[in-house]
Design an enzyme around this catalytic site. Structure first.
Site, PDB file in Angstrom:
ATOM      1  N   HIS A 209       0.723  -1.278   0.032  1.00  0.00           N
ATOM      2  CA  HIS A 209      -0.071  -0.052  -0.071  1.00  0.00           C
ATOM      3  C   HIS A 209       0.808   1.451  -0.162  1.00  0.00           C
ATOM      4  O   HIS A 209       0.400   2.273  -0.104  1.00  0.00           O
ATOM      5  CB  HIS A 209      -0.919   0.198   1.289  1.00  0.00           C
ATOM      6  CG  HIS A 209      -0.204   0.348   2.614  1.00  0.00           C
ATOM      7  ND1 HIS A 209       0.594  -0.504   3.315  1.00  0.00           N
ATOM      8  CD2 HIS A 209      -0.155   1.512   3.116  1.00  0.00           C
ATOM      9  CE1 HIS A 209       1.060   0.338   4.343  1.00  0.00           C
ATOM     10  NE2 HIS A 209       0.731   1.431   4.289  1.00  0.00           N
TER      11      HIS A 209
HETATM   12  C1  UD1 Z   1      -2.010   6.032   4.980  1.00  0.00           C
HETATM   13  C2  UD1 Z   1      -0.756   6.548   5.727  1.00  0.00           C
HETATM   14  C3  UD1 Z   1       0.217   5.618   5.677  1.00  0.00           C
HETATM   15  C4  UD1 Z   1      -0.155   4.460   6.427  1.00  0.00           C
HETATM   16  C5  UD1 Z   1      -1.353   3.864   6.084  1.00  0.00           C
HETATM   17  C6  UD1 Z   1      -2.014   2.584   6.520  1.00  0.00           C
HETATM   18  C7  UD1 Z   1      -0.357   9.073   5.450  1.00  0.00           C
HETATM   19  C8  UD1 Z   1       0.371   9.933   4.732  1.00  0.00           C
HETATM   20  N1  UD1 Z   1      -0.253   7.703   5.112  1.00  0.00           N
HETATM   21  O1  UD1 Z   1      -1.918   5.761   3.872  1.00  0.00           O
HETATM   22  O2  UD1 Z   1       1.206   6.192   6.504  1.00  0.00           O
HETATM   23  O3  UD1 Z   1       0.669   3.398   6.288  1.00  0.00           O
HETATM   24  O4  UD1 Z   1      -2.385   4.988   6.019  1.00  0.00           O
HETATM   25  O5  UD1 Z   1      -3.081   1.858   6.031  1.00  0.00           O
HETATM   26  O6  UD1 Z   1      -1.068   9.351   6.279  1.00  0.00           O
HETATM   27  N2  UD1 Z   1      -8.879   5.047   0.566  1.00  0.00           N
HETATM   28  C9  UD1 Z   1     -10.194   4.475   0.611  1.00  0.00           C
HETATM   29  N3  UD1 Z   1     -11.089   4.093   1.556  1.00  0.00           N
HETATM   30  C10 UD1 Z   1     -10.629   4.189   2.885  1.00  0.00           C
HETATM   31  C11 UD1 Z   1      -9.235   5.008   2.679  1.00  0.00           C
HETATM   32  C12 UD1 Z   1      -8.434   5.323   1.661  1.00  0.00           C
HETATM   33  O7  UD1 Z   1     -10.779   4.175  -0.736  1.00  0.00           O
HETATM   34  O8  UD1 Z   1     -11.267   4.192   3.682  1.00  0.00           O
HETATM   35  C13 UD1 Z   1      -8.233   5.282  -0.734  1.00  0.00           C
HETATM   36  C14 UD1 Z   1      -8.485   6.659  -1.509  1.00  0.00           C
HETATM   37  O9  UD1 Z   1      -8.487   6.459  -2.758  1.00  0.00           O
HETATM   38  C15 UD1 Z   1      -7.163   7.551  -0.808  1.00  0.00           C
HETATM   39  C16 UD1 Z   1      -6.275   6.291  -0.661  1.00  0.00           C
HETATM   40  O10 UD1 Z   1      -6.809   5.143  -0.617  1.00  0.00           O
HETATM   41  O11 UD1 Z   1      -7.094   8.714  -1.591  1.00  0.00           O
HETATM   42  C17 UD1 Z   1      -5.094   6.897   0.113  1.00  0.00           C
HETATM   43  O12 UD1 Z   1      -5.692   6.927   1.568  1.00  0.00           O
HETATM   44  P1  UD1 Z   1      -4.712   7.911   2.646  1.00  0.00           P
HETATM   45  O13 UD1 Z   1      -5.255   7.719   3.923  1.00  0.00           O
HETATM   46  O14 UD1 Z   1      -4.544   9.210   1.902  1.00  0.00           O
HETATM   47  O15 UD1 Z   1      -3.262   7.161   2.469  1.00  0.00           O
HETATM   48  P2  UD1 Z   1      -3.116   5.731   2.809  1.00  0.00           P
HETATM   49  O16 UD1 Z   1      -2.242   5.197   1.551  1.00  0.00           O
HETATM   50  O17 UD1 Z   1      -4.067   4.914   3.369  1.00  0.00           O
HETATM   51  N1  UDP Z   2      -4.118  -4.970   8.495  1.00  0.00           N
HETATM   52  C1  UDP Z   2      -5.511  -5.702   8.931  1.00  0.00           C
HETATM   53  N2  UDP Z   2      -6.292  -5.983   7.477  1.00  0.00           N
HETATM   54  C2  UDP Z   2      -5.548  -6.018   6.463  1.00  0.00           C
HETATM   55  C3  UDP Z   2      -4.237  -5.431   6.310  1.00  0.00           C
HETATM   56  C4  UDP Z   2      -3.723  -5.023   7.548  1.00  0.00           C
HETATM   57  O1  UDP Z   2      -6.337  -5.627   9.721  1.00  0.00           O
HETATM   58  O2  UDP Z   2      -6.067  -6.243   5.387  1.00  0.00           O
HETATM   59  C5  UDP Z   2      -3.666  -4.924   9.653  1.00  0.00           C
HETATM   60  C6  UDP Z   2      -2.377  -5.101  10.228  1.00  0.00           C
HETATM   61  O3  UDP Z   2      -2.337  -6.355  10.795  1.00  0.00           O
HETATM   62  C7  UDP Z   2      -1.526  -4.100  10.992  1.00  0.00           C
HETATM   63  C8  UDP Z   2      -1.970  -2.845  10.468  1.00  0.00           C
HETATM   64  O4  UDP Z   2      -3.408  -3.244   9.826  1.00  0.00           O
HETATM   65  O5  UDP Z   2      -2.059  -4.306  12.310  1.00  0.00           O
HETATM   66  C9  UDP Z   2      -1.135  -2.473   9.300  1.00  0.00           C
HETATM   67  O6  UDP Z   2      -1.669  -1.257   8.814  1.00  0.00           O
HETATM   68  P1  UDP Z   2      -1.212  -0.712   7.472  1.00  0.00           P
HETATM   69  O7  UDP Z   2      -0.201  -1.961   6.732  1.00  0.00           O
HETATM   70  O8  UDP Z   2      -2.349  -0.362   6.679  1.00  0.00           O
HETATM   71  O9  UDP Z   2      -0.181   0.194   7.796  1.00  0.00           O
HETATM   72  P2  UDP Z   2       1.297   0.491   8.494  1.00  0.00           P
HETATM   73  O10 UDP Z   2       1.480  -0.166   9.559  1.00  0.00           O
HETATM   74  O11 UDP Z   2       2.178   0.285   7.033  1.00  0.00           O
HETATM   75  O12 UDP Z   2       1.341   2.061   8.672  1.00  0.00           O
END
Ligand code: UD1
Ligand code: UDP
Length: 370
Positions: A209
């Site tokens: 991601h």
């Molecule tokens: C964010 C965090 C990242 C973290 C990740 C965990 C920042 C800069 N990044 O990244 O550090 O590792 O969360 O998962 O804060 N979207 C949906 N539904 C949702 C959420 C997101 O469709 O419920 C899609 C949207 O298109 C959105 C994209 O995912 O634009 C990115 O979401 P965003 O929260 O901006 O960043 P993450 O990649 O999730």
């Molecule tokens: N996770 C989850 N379901 C998923 C993928 C991840 O519950 O389908 C959990 C995972 O076990 C961990 C957390 O989400 O506890 C990690 O989140 P993510 O990888 O989105 O973010 P990061 O840790 O890189 O910030």
């Protein structure tokens, strides 16, 4: 003591659940009126990225849901800042608690700092030393605004010292995600394995991601090509983050990939733990999943140039493989699958499941002595 906790993204629900539970337990036994007000920025909003964590981990519904949603960094962080400031002015907390390194973390810290509210940062001191990652900027700024720096590892403590953070603000407490993993291991059932007909130790679990991988076409193609090659010998199970799904949809490659890979919607935390526990190997670019691989003693290949969790690379549980070449990813995964190396598992690493309690104790001690 009134604590306002700011969360917004999936990994923050997992981390906040630990302290939130401890605060509620303490509140039930205590006189001194500890209180937590939970603020959900709405950064993650799909039911399987948010609600499921509140339900499974029994986190109370947020006192304030800001409904910010997705956007560019400036837009998303700016909207959060404005809304969080209002909540903090209304609730006047003794401390603002923030987790990790997302835009929700940064907005919470900035809003609190300008209102002179002390900030406690859980997961302080982690560094990739790569300022192209939005998370690195969020961490550095948050650490430099915080009063309490709760570091999960010795490496994190060293980073904070190197940046000149005052010694009295740095506390090595361990990792709340380890506390969370221990709790979840008691609750997770193997139902998802049965449902998906996955044999224990008979599949690779993958998550992707990170913006540096999803938003770079060449890197994403390399990763997916590697998964397709690997899937010829072992099923590759890929719970897909919405960011990655949306890129693949645009590229129109989702259906083709689905023929080879076991692509799932994001799963709840308890299903994720079950999938991690029974995997033969994990391939990821997630910070949390790298560590959970270790917690459940599953080798991991991390598709990045660097990691903040350097100790796992040193101990041999994690191998870094920048996704510059599909064949190299396959070779790294195969080398780990075939390795008989004995990996050491020091028991003191990550705080032994007591990080949450240490944080709470320290906050209360400081509050009492103010
Ligand atoms: C964010 C965090 C990242 C973290 C990740 C965990 C920042 C800069 N990044 O990244 O550090 O590792 O969360 O998962 O804060 N979207 C949906 N539904 C949702 C959420 C997101 O469709 O419920 C899609 C949207 O298109 C959105 C994209 O995912 O634009 C990115 O979401 P965003 O929260 O901006 O960043 P993450 O990649 O999730
Ligand atoms: N996770 C989850 N379901 C998923 C993928 C991840 O519950 O389908 C959990 C995972 O076990 C961990 C957390 O989400 O506890 C990690 O989140 P993510 O990888 O989105 O973010 P990061 O840790 O890189 O910030």
């Amino acid at each position: 003591m009134r604590i306002v906790t700011i969360v917004g993204a999936r990994p923050q629900f997992v981390k906040a659940a630990v302290l939130s539970r401890l605060i509620r337990e303490q509140k039930a036994h205590e006189r001194d009126g500890i209180e937590e007000i939970l603020v959900h920025t709405g950064q993650h909003y799909d039911a399987n990225m948010s609600e499921v964590f509140f339900a499974e981990l029994e986190i109370p519904a947020p006192g304030h849901h800001l409904g910010i949603g997705s956007g560019s960094h400036g837009q998303q962080t700016g909207r959060m800042l404005e809304s969080i400031e209002k909540v903090l002015m209304e609730t006047k907390p003794d401390v603002t608690l923030v987790y990790g390194d997302t835009n929700s973390t940064l907005a919470g810290a900035l809003a609190a700092a300008k209102l002179h509210i002390p900030i406690a940062h859980v997961e302080a001191g982690l560094r990739s030393f790569n300022r192209r990652m939005p998370e690195e900027i969020n961490r550095v700024v948050t650490d430099h605004l915080s009063t309490w720096l709760f570091a999960p590892t010795e490496a994190a403590v060293s980073n904070l010292r190197r940046e000149g953070r005052p010694e009295e603000t740095i506390h090595l407490v361990g990792d709340v995600m380890f506390d969370a993993a221990l709790h979840a291991a008691q609750l997770a059932s193997g139902q998802i394995l049965e449902k998906l007909q996955l044999p224990s130790r008979g599949y690779i679990l993958a998550t992707i991601h990170r913006a540096e991988n999803t938003d770079d076409r060449a890197r994403l193609c390399n990763i997916l090509e590697a998964f397709q090659i690997l899937s010829k010998s072992l099923p590759v199970v890929l719970p897909l983050h919405p960011r990655t799904r949306s890129v693949l949809r645009t590229e129109k490659t989702l259906e083709r990939l689905a023929a080879d890979l076991r692509i799932l919607e994001p799963v709840g935390f308890l299903d994720m733990v079950a999938l991690e526990q029974a995997a033969r190997l994990i391939v990821t670019d997630s910070g949390g999943v790298q560590k959970e691989a270790f917690f459940h003693r599953v080798p991991c290949v991390t598709l990045r140039e660097e990691t903040e969790w350097v100790e796992l690379v040193e101990l041999g549980w994690n191998r870094l493989m920048p996704p510059a070449d599909a064949r190299a990813i396959v070779a790294a995964v195969n080398a780990e699958l075939e390795s008989n190396r004995v990996r050491s598992t020091p028991s003191e690493l990550y705080g032994g499941g007591k990080a949450g309690q240490r944080i709470l104790d320290m906050l209360q001690q400081k509050q009492a002595s103010r």
